[in-house]
Scaffold this motif. Sequence first.
Motif, PDB file in Angstrom:
ATOM      1  N   ALA A 114       0.833  -1.208   0.000  1.00 39.24           N
ATOM      2  CA  ALA A 114       0.000   0.000   0.000  1.00 39.24           C
ATOM      3  C   ALA A 114       0.867   1.257   0.000  1.00 39.24           C
ATOM      4  O   ALA A 114       0.574   2.229  -0.693  1.00 39.24           O
ATOM      5  CB  ALA A 114      -0.916  -0.009   1.219  1.00 39.24           C
ATOM      6  N   ARG A 115       1.968   1.231   0.765  1.00 42.09           N
ATOM      7  CA  ARG A 115       2.873   2.382   0.773  1.00 42.09           C
ATOM      8  C   ARG A 115       3.526   2.565  -0.590  1.00 42.09           C
ATOM      9  O   ARG A 115       3.642   3.696  -1.083  1.00 42.09           O
ATOM     10  CB  ARG A 115       3.960   2.189   1.837  1.00 42.09           C
ATOM     11  CG  ARG A 115       3.476   2.524   3.246  1.00 42.09           C
ATOM     12  CD  ARG A 115       4.661   2.605   4.178  1.00 42.09           C
ATOM     13  NE  ARG A 115       4.260   2.997   5.532  1.00 42.09           N
ATOM     14  CZ  ARG A 115       5.119   3.315   6.486  1.00 42.09           C
ATOM     15  NH1 ARG A 115       6.426   3.258   6.259  1.00 42.09           N
ATOM     16  NH2 ARG A 115       4.694   3.669   7.675  1.00 42.09           N
ATOM     17  N   LEU A 116       3.908   1.455  -1.212  1.00 43.36           N
ATOM     18  CA  LEU A 116       4.500   1.526  -2.554  1.00 43.36           C
ATOM     19  C   LEU A 116       3.512   2.122  -3.544  1.00 43.36           C
ATOM     20  O   LEU A 116       3.877   2.954  -4.387  1.00 43.36           O
ATOM     21  CB  LEU A 116       4.924   0.132  -3.023  1.00 43.36           C
ATOM     22  CG  LEU A 116       6.314  -0.338  -2.600  1.00 43.36           C
ATOM     23  CD1 LEU A 116       6.545  -1.781  -3.064  1.00 43.36           C
ATOM     24  CD2 LEU A 116       7.383   0.574  -3.215  1.00 43.36           C
ATOM     25  N   ALA A 117       2.252   1.698  -3.432  1.00 41.24           N
ATOM     26  CA  ALA A 117       1.214   2.217  -4.329  1.00 41.24           C
ATOM     27  C   ALA A 117       1.048   3.724  -4.128  1.00 41.24           C
ATOM     28  O   ALA A 117       0.896   4.479  -5.099  1.00 41.24           O
ATOM     29  CB  ALA A 117      -0.094   1.492  -4.082  1.00 41.24           C
ATOM     30  N   ALA A 118       1.110   4.166  -2.868  1.00 40.38           N
ATOM     31  CA  ALA A 118       0.984   5.600  -2.585  1.00 40.38           C
ATOM     32  C   ALA A 118       2.151   6.367  -3.202  1.00 40.38           C
ATOM     33  O   ALA A 118       1.965   7.442  -3.787  1.00 40.38           O
ATOM     34  CB  ALA A 118       0.933   5.849  -1.077  1.00 40.38           C
ATOM     35  N   ILE A 119       3.357   5.809  -3.105  1.00 39.61           N
ATOM     36  CA  ILE A 119       4.526   6.440  -3.734  1.00 39.61           C
ATOM     37  C   ILE A 119       4.303   6.570  -5.233  1.00 39.61           C
ATOM     38  O   ILE A 119       4.521   7.626  -5.830  1.00 39.61           O
ATOM     39  CB  ILE A 119       5.809   5.619  -3.451  1.00 39.61           C
ATOM     40  CG1 ILE A 119       6.155   5.671  -1.961  1.00 39.61           C
ATOM     41  CG2 ILE A 119       6.977   6.142  -4.292  1.00 39.61           C
ATOM     42  CD1 ILE A 119       7.340   4.801  -1.567  1.00 39.61           C
TER      43      ILE A 119
END
Lengths: 197, 142
Positions: free
Chosen positions: B24-29
């Motif tokens: 999810a953090r990667l997707a936000a990045i």
Amino acid sequence: MSTHRRGVLKALALVAVLVTAILAGCTSGTADEGAAGLQLPNEPDYKGYLDNTDNYDYTHDMRGQEAVTIEVGSKGNMGDYGFGPAAVAVSPGTTVTWVWTGSGGTHNVVADEGTFNSGPPVAEKGTTFEYTFDKPGVYRYACEPHEAMGMKGAIFVTPDQSGGPSSGAGAESGDSSGSESIEYSVNRHLELGHRLG
Amino acid sequence: MNAVTYVRQNTIALRPTLDSMTGARLAAIALATITGGVHLYLYWTQSFVPFLLAGIGFLTMAALVPTTFDHRLLYLGGIPFTAMQVVAWIQLGMPDFQLGVADKTVQLLLICLLGYLYVSERRNEATARVDVETPEPKGAIR
Ligand SMILES: [Cu+2]
């Protein structure tokens, strides 16, 4: 004032100068209107239409020219959202050509009373749209995508060669008496004088 | 933690970390980088300063994810910042319509994702805190 605080202020001043220099560098350059006309003796009343058009300076007098070019996407309204020049005065029968600069995203040219319409907005540099103004009057127009941002313009079509909208007889009626051409040539001389002086 | 320590930790003492990097953090990045890039491109072609600010904002947001920056602040700040962009676009008359629709879709997804990250990471933190503070009593009857 302590030396420390003075140092901070100095640093801030330096940053301010740098930012100003960068912004100036960004805004200068492109889009000086080609044949910038002189100002009319009396500015036409656009009824507040150009109030939020920040690149509207005055109505550029381009009367007596058969063809007039206006840039679409020149500097204005905080970006490349201007018609350059925003307001021009032309003689009846003049063909106005709008030329897209390629800046500012997609634009179009749409008269508020539906007199002319360049169609859906496009971005391509070199795109042109032209319209021949035969009937005297004030034509107000805008770019639909950027109308809210102030990308608007006006074409003032007047047979009167001597001055602005309310200067003397014949301004509204559009009669072409013999005196008009004389008046016009005198006006031309004055214009030249202005340019040279 | 006092305010000075907090500011210090989120500014000069900031360091990159890949701890707790999730999908999810990667997707936000990824989403923040896309919309940030779009805005820098728009600034490049249209010279509209708010585009530059938005571009820098989104790229900064993306860059702060893999760091020790206070993620709760990042998520809570990111949501209104992104929502403002959507509102501003509508208010300005939805210019650059096609690119705009695509970009605003990315931004709405980003808002949802930031909300999800805020809630899920807070829940995880709470669980972790409970684990630490009240270790399971030994020899309890099950
Ligand atoms: Cu436009």
